[in-house]
Write an enzyme that holds these catalytic residues in place. Sequence first.
Site, PDB file in Angstrom:
ATOM      1  N   ALA A  45     -15.909  -5.629 -25.319  1.00 22.72           N
ATOM      2  CA  ALA A  45     -14.729  -6.544 -25.621  1.00 22.72           C
ATOM      3  C   ALA A  45     -15.403  -7.509 -24.590  1.00 22.72           C
ATOM      4  CB  ALA A  45     -14.149  -6.729 -26.165  1.00 22.72           C
ATOM      5  N   GLU A  46     -14.853  -6.863 -22.995  1.00 23.77           N
ATOM      6  CA  GLU A  46     -14.800  -7.459 -21.414  1.00 23.77           C
ATOM      7  C   GLU A  46     -15.659  -6.637 -21.111  1.00 23.77           C
ATOM      8  OE1 GLU A  46     -13.932 -11.044 -21.908  1.00 23.77           O
ATOM      9  OE2 GLU A  46     -12.591  -9.595 -23.357  1.00 23.77           O
ATOM     10  N   THR A  47     -16.396  -6.610 -19.966  1.00 22.68           N
ATOM     11  CA  THR A  47     -17.058  -6.256 -18.497  1.00 22.68           C
ATOM     12  C   THR A  47     -16.128  -6.993 -17.374  1.00 22.68           C
ATOM     13  OG1 THR A  47     -18.826  -5.150 -19.224  1.00 22.68           O
ATOM     14  CG2 THR A  47     -18.403  -5.488 -17.116  1.00 22.68           C
TER      15      THR A  47
END
Length: 261
Positions: A45-47
Amino acid sequence: MRVPIFQLDAFTTRRFAGNPAAVVVLDHFSDDALLQAVAAENNLAETAFLAFSEGRYRLRWFTPTVEVPLCGHATLAAGAVVLERLEPGRDSVTFDTASGPLTVDREGHAYRMDLPARTVSTVAPSPSLSEALGVTPLETAIDGTNYLALLSGADEVRSLAPDLVAIARLDRIGVVVTAAGDGTYDFVSRYFAPAKGIPEDPVTGGAHCALVPFWKARTGKDAFFAYQASRRGGELNCRLLGDRVQLQGACAFYLEGHIEI
């Protein structure tokens, strides 16, 4: 270039729950297209991309498809990386971000972060939103970028099976659904954002920047114990302090290594 990478599960005390985030540590921010390619390769979902500059840390967040102006769970994860791995003698770190300075503090075996509260405004019912969700909300609001839909109960939130293609066509980037809790938790929620490459986010710090003021207006309370009822699930201790929201949660380290970019 070989750089460190960490993967953590945020807003949980155990691995394989909460919201996974990657944290990539850089000497400086590379070309945006390269950062986006790394985030797409990670397919989380997020880096979060963390760079140390002139005695301060800078922080940016990418989904698999876009850069976003704020991400709560990846900020919590980045804080854990600094406080546990990069500078374990510290108890606090402040990141320079597109949403202003964001601070993560050590709090026992967990971490507390300070984020900007979002203004929530009630809007007229949206037939397209009801159609996408498969239920008609009791109340509909917006926080600027997302719809916020109040449902009849926690079971309805947990069992919801929305049409993600229809949600991606709405005039807001995402949809938060919420209801009063039915036991341990003050309220429960879920978050869908297929338009930015996240069909359902497991645990969303940013959504709680709107949920906390929303529930404050309905209960008069300033502090909440919340649960995001995704398949992985996650717990957040939340507090409204003026125009800021404090979110407290744990992180579990899952992966530590290096990537070649």
